[in-house]
Design an enzyme around this catalytic site. Structure first.
Site, PDB file in Angstrom:
ATOM      1  N   ARG A  34       0.825  -1.207   0.000  1.00  5.95           N
ATOM      2  CA  ARG A  34       0.000   0.000   0.000  1.00  5.95           C
ATOM      3  C   ARG A  34       0.865   1.265   0.000  1.00  5.95           C
ATOM      4  NH1 ARG A  34      -4.223   3.018   3.623  1.00  5.95           N
ATOM      5  NH2 ARG A  34      -5.648   3.590   1.955  1.00  5.95           N
TER       6      ARG A  34
ATOM      7  N   HIS B 103      -6.137  -5.575  -3.663  1.00  2.00           N
ATOM      8  CA  HIS B 103      -7.065  -5.864  -2.567  1.00  2.00           C
ATOM      9  C   HIS B 103      -7.261  -7.359  -2.317  1.00  2.00           C
ATOM     10  CE1 HIS B 103      -8.889  -1.545  -2.525  1.00  2.00           C
ATOM     11  NE2 HIS B 103      -7.658  -1.601  -2.060  1.00  2.00           N
TER      12      HIS B 103
ATOM     13  N   HIS C  54       0.610   4.177  -2.690  1.00  3.72           N
ATOM     14  CA  HIS C  54       0.258   5.555  -2.333  1.00  3.72           C
ATOM     15  C   HIS C  54       1.362   6.556  -2.625  1.00  3.72           C
ATOM     16  CE1 HIS C  54      -3.674   5.525   0.129  1.00  3.72           C
ATOM     17  NE2 HIS C  54      -3.712   4.626  -0.826  1.00  3.72           N
TER      18      HIS C  54
ATOM     19  N   TRP D  73     -10.480  -8.493   2.341  1.00  2.00           N
ATOM     20  CA  TRP D  73     -11.243  -8.773   1.120  1.00  2.00           C
ATOM     21  C   TRP D  73     -11.283 -10.268   0.808  1.00  2.00           C
ATOM     22  CZ3 TRP D  73      -8.009  -4.556   1.694  1.00  2.00           C
ATOM     23  CH2 TRP D  73      -8.530  -3.297   1.387  1.00  2.00           C
TER      24      TRP D  73
HETATM   25 ZN1  ZEM Z   1      -6.202  -0.011  -1.521  1.00  2.57          ZN
HETATM   26  N1  ZEM Z   1      -7.135   0.510   0.241  1.00  2.57           N
HETATM   27  N2  ZEM Z   1      -7.378   1.277  -2.544  1.00  2.57           N
HETATM   28  N3  ZEM Z   1      -5.175  -0.430  -3.196  1.00  2.57           N
HETATM   29  N4  ZEM Z   1      -4.972  -1.218  -0.438  1.00  2.57           N
HETATM   30  C1  ZEM Z   1      -6.891  -0.030   1.479  1.00  2.57           C
HETATM   31  C2  ZEM Z   1      -5.984  -1.027   1.794  1.00  2.57           C
HETATM   32  C3  ZEM Z   1      -5.108  -1.578   0.895  1.00  2.57           C
HETATM   33  C4  ZEM Z   1      -8.411   2.050  -2.038  1.00  2.57           C
HETATM   34  C5  ZEM Z   1      -8.662   2.282  -0.657  1.00  2.57           C
HETATM   35  O1  ZEM Z   1      -9.405   3.377  -0.317  1.00  2.57           O
HETATM   36  C6  ZEM Z   1      -8.132   1.454   0.364  1.00  2.57           C
HETATM   37  C7  ZEM Z   1      -5.418   0.045  -4.468  1.00  2.57           C
HETATM   38  C8  ZEM Z   1      -6.500   0.809  -4.825  1.00  2.57           C
HETATM   39  C9  ZEM Z   1      -7.413   1.372  -3.907  1.00  2.57           C
HETATM   40  C10 ZEM Z   1      -3.947  -1.965  -0.952  1.00  2.57           C
HETATM   41  C11 ZEM Z   1      -3.435  -1.911  -2.251  1.00  2.57           C
HETATM   42  C12 ZEM Z   1      -4.014  -1.188  -3.275  1.00  2.57           C
HETATM   43  C13 ZEM Z   1      -7.756   0.581   2.436  1.00  2.57           C
HETATM   44  C14 ZEM Z   1      -7.745   0.276   3.929  1.00  2.57           C
HETATM   45  C15 ZEM Z   1      -8.544   1.491   1.747  1.00  2.57           C
HETATM   46  C16 ZEM Z   1      -9.626   2.355   2.379  1.00  2.57           C
HETATM   47  C17 ZEM Z   1      -6.666   1.106   4.633  1.00  2.57           C
HETATM   48  C18 ZEM Z   1      -6.611   0.825   6.122  1.00  2.57           C
HETATM   49  O2  ZEM Z   1      -7.631   1.041   6.771  1.00  2.57           O
HETATM   50  O3  ZEM Z   1      -5.538   0.404   6.612  1.00  2.57           O
HETATM   51  C19 ZEM Z   1      -9.134   2.655  -3.148  1.00  2.57           C
HETATM   52  C20 ZEM Z   1     -10.334   3.553  -3.023  1.00  2.57           C
HETATM   53  C21 ZEM Z   1      -8.520   2.216  -4.295  1.00  2.57           C
HETATM   54  C22 ZEM Z   1      -8.874   2.484  -5.721  1.00  2.57           C
HETATM   55  C23 ZEM Z   1     -10.072   2.803  -6.143  1.00  2.57           C
HETATM   56  C24 ZEM Z   1      -4.379  -0.384  -5.359  1.00  2.57           C
HETATM   57  C25 ZEM Z   1      -4.283  -0.002  -6.840  1.00  2.57           C
HETATM   58  C26 ZEM Z   1      -3.497  -1.149  -4.618  1.00  2.57           C
HETATM   59  C27 ZEM Z   1      -2.235  -1.839  -5.014  1.00  2.57           C
HETATM   60  C28 ZEM Z   1      -1.975  -2.310  -6.219  1.00  2.57           C
HETATM   61  C29 ZEM Z   1      -3.437  -2.859   0.078  1.00  2.57           C
HETATM   62  C30 ZEM Z   1      -2.332  -3.907  -0.109  1.00  2.57           C
HETATM   63  C31 ZEM Z   1      -4.170  -2.619   1.239  1.00  2.57           C
HETATM   64  C32 ZEM Z   1      -4.048  -3.313   2.595  1.00  2.57           C
HETATM   65  C33 ZEM Z   1      -3.131  -2.556   3.521  1.00  2.57           C
HETATM   66  C34 ZEM Z   1      -2.989  -3.211   4.877  1.00  2.57           C
HETATM   67  O4  ZEM Z   1      -2.505  -2.512   5.782  1.00  2.57           O
HETATM   68  O5  ZEM Z   1      -3.316  -4.384   5.050  1.00  2.57           O
END
Ligand code: ZEM
Length: 299
Positions: free
Chosen positions: A47, A180, A51, A196
């Protein structure tokens, strides 16, 4: 991409073996430290890589073009973007390597951390190039470039991934769905809750299968609007995730990736690698590097 929208990567890089050493250090720390969530810091490293890269805006000709180049999430100003809540954990995890490898930039370290996490969590090989440079506070990108999970229209998701980042529908579906498969949401970070998939420390195409096969209902709780699977009530989908199922132009790629894991993984490897390089021009002398996993090295 417009020529004004790229930053030049440094040609002054270390030999491949040096970066493999850094990769190994990160991978070994990932293996040793299991005191997070489902037993791995890998997901939060992925993540962080996403980001720090996802702030790129191809239409912004100013100095605030974003992307992974400048390492500006080290500043409070960028950490305080509400979308970055919870990512300090990942920065702190990687900080010892910034000290140990003194001329490694934050942008290189954080993107390499994501590559390492994907590969060590059984994902595909991700090509990676070094040469990003730390820049100052004036390179901090504006807020609201990273996607807001509460938005539930195809138009919105496209405005981020196509409009700013320059990816196609298929590429954005691939990025979101494989991303995800990993990790979970944390109430104290984003306000959302839960994983997820049933295997949040493995890179899989399970997100796509679950999104199609499960019956997703709005969760009954006093938190943010999110979806829960009717059969186990232990999984979640964000409003933006549901868009991939509801929008027919996205859905056909969800169906493709649910059926064809091999294509899913090879497309992801390609698009994730390009995500990490948005807004950066690398010199021809810098060849893409592919790292061996610890397992492949017998470590
Ligand atoms: Zn995420 N993501 N993401 N994402 N994401 C979260 C967690 C993780 C969105 C989003 O708002 C959120 C992509 C695209 C998008 C990962 C990877 C990738 C979380 C939870 C949210 C709210 C955060 C928390 O509470 O800790 C949205 C709106 C997206 C697009 C529309 C893309 C592209 C990613 C990578 C290729 C990963 C690995 C996580 C889990 C993080 C963790 O701490 O476990």
């Amino acid at each position: 991409l417009l020529a004004t929208n790229v930053r030049e990567a440094s040609a002054d890089i270390k030999p491949f073996e040096e970066y493999q050493k850094i990769y190994n250090d990160i991978a070994e720390k990932l293996r040793e430290e299991d005191d997070r969530d489902d037993g791995s810091y890998g997901p939060v490293l992925v993540r962080l890589a996403w980001h720090c890269s996802g702030t790129y805006d191809q239409n912004d000709p100013s100095q605030n073009k974003g992307g992974s180049y400048a390492g500006t999430m080290r500043f409070q100003e960028e950490q305080n973007d509400p979308e970055n809540a919870g990512l300090k954990v990942a920065q702190d995890f990687l900080e010892p390597f910034k000290t140990k490898y003194s001329n490694l930039s934050y942008g290189d370290l954080w993107t390499l951390g994501g590559v390492c996490a994907i590969q060590e969590l059984s994902g595909p090989k991700i090509k990676w190039r070094p040469g990003r440079k730390d820049l100052g506070l004036d390179a901090v990108p504006p807020y609201h470039r990273l996607p807001d999970a509460s938005q539930e229209t195809g138009e919105y998701v496209r405005s981020v991934f196509n409009g700013r980042l320059g990816f196609t529908d298929q590429e954005m579906v691939c990025l979101i769905g494989v991303g995800h498969a990993l990790g979970r949401c944390h109430v104290d970070a984003s306000g959302y809750d839960g994983p997820w998939t049933f295997s949040p420390t493995m890179v899989t195409n399970d997100f796509f299968k679950l999104l199609l096969d499960e019956d997703w209902k709005i969760r009954d709780w006093d938190g943010k609007k999110q979806y829960t699977d009717s059969s186990t009530k232990s999984l979640m989908m964000l409003p933006t995730d549901m868009v991939l199922k509801k929008d027919s132009k996205f859905r056909k790629y969800v169906e493709l990736y649910a059926k064809d894991e091999e294509k899913c993984m090879s497309d992801f490897a390609d698009v994730f690698s390009r995500l990490l390089e948005r807004g950066i021009k690398f010199p021809n002398s810098t060849k893409p590097m592919v790292f061996k996993t610890l397992e492949e090295q017998g470590l």
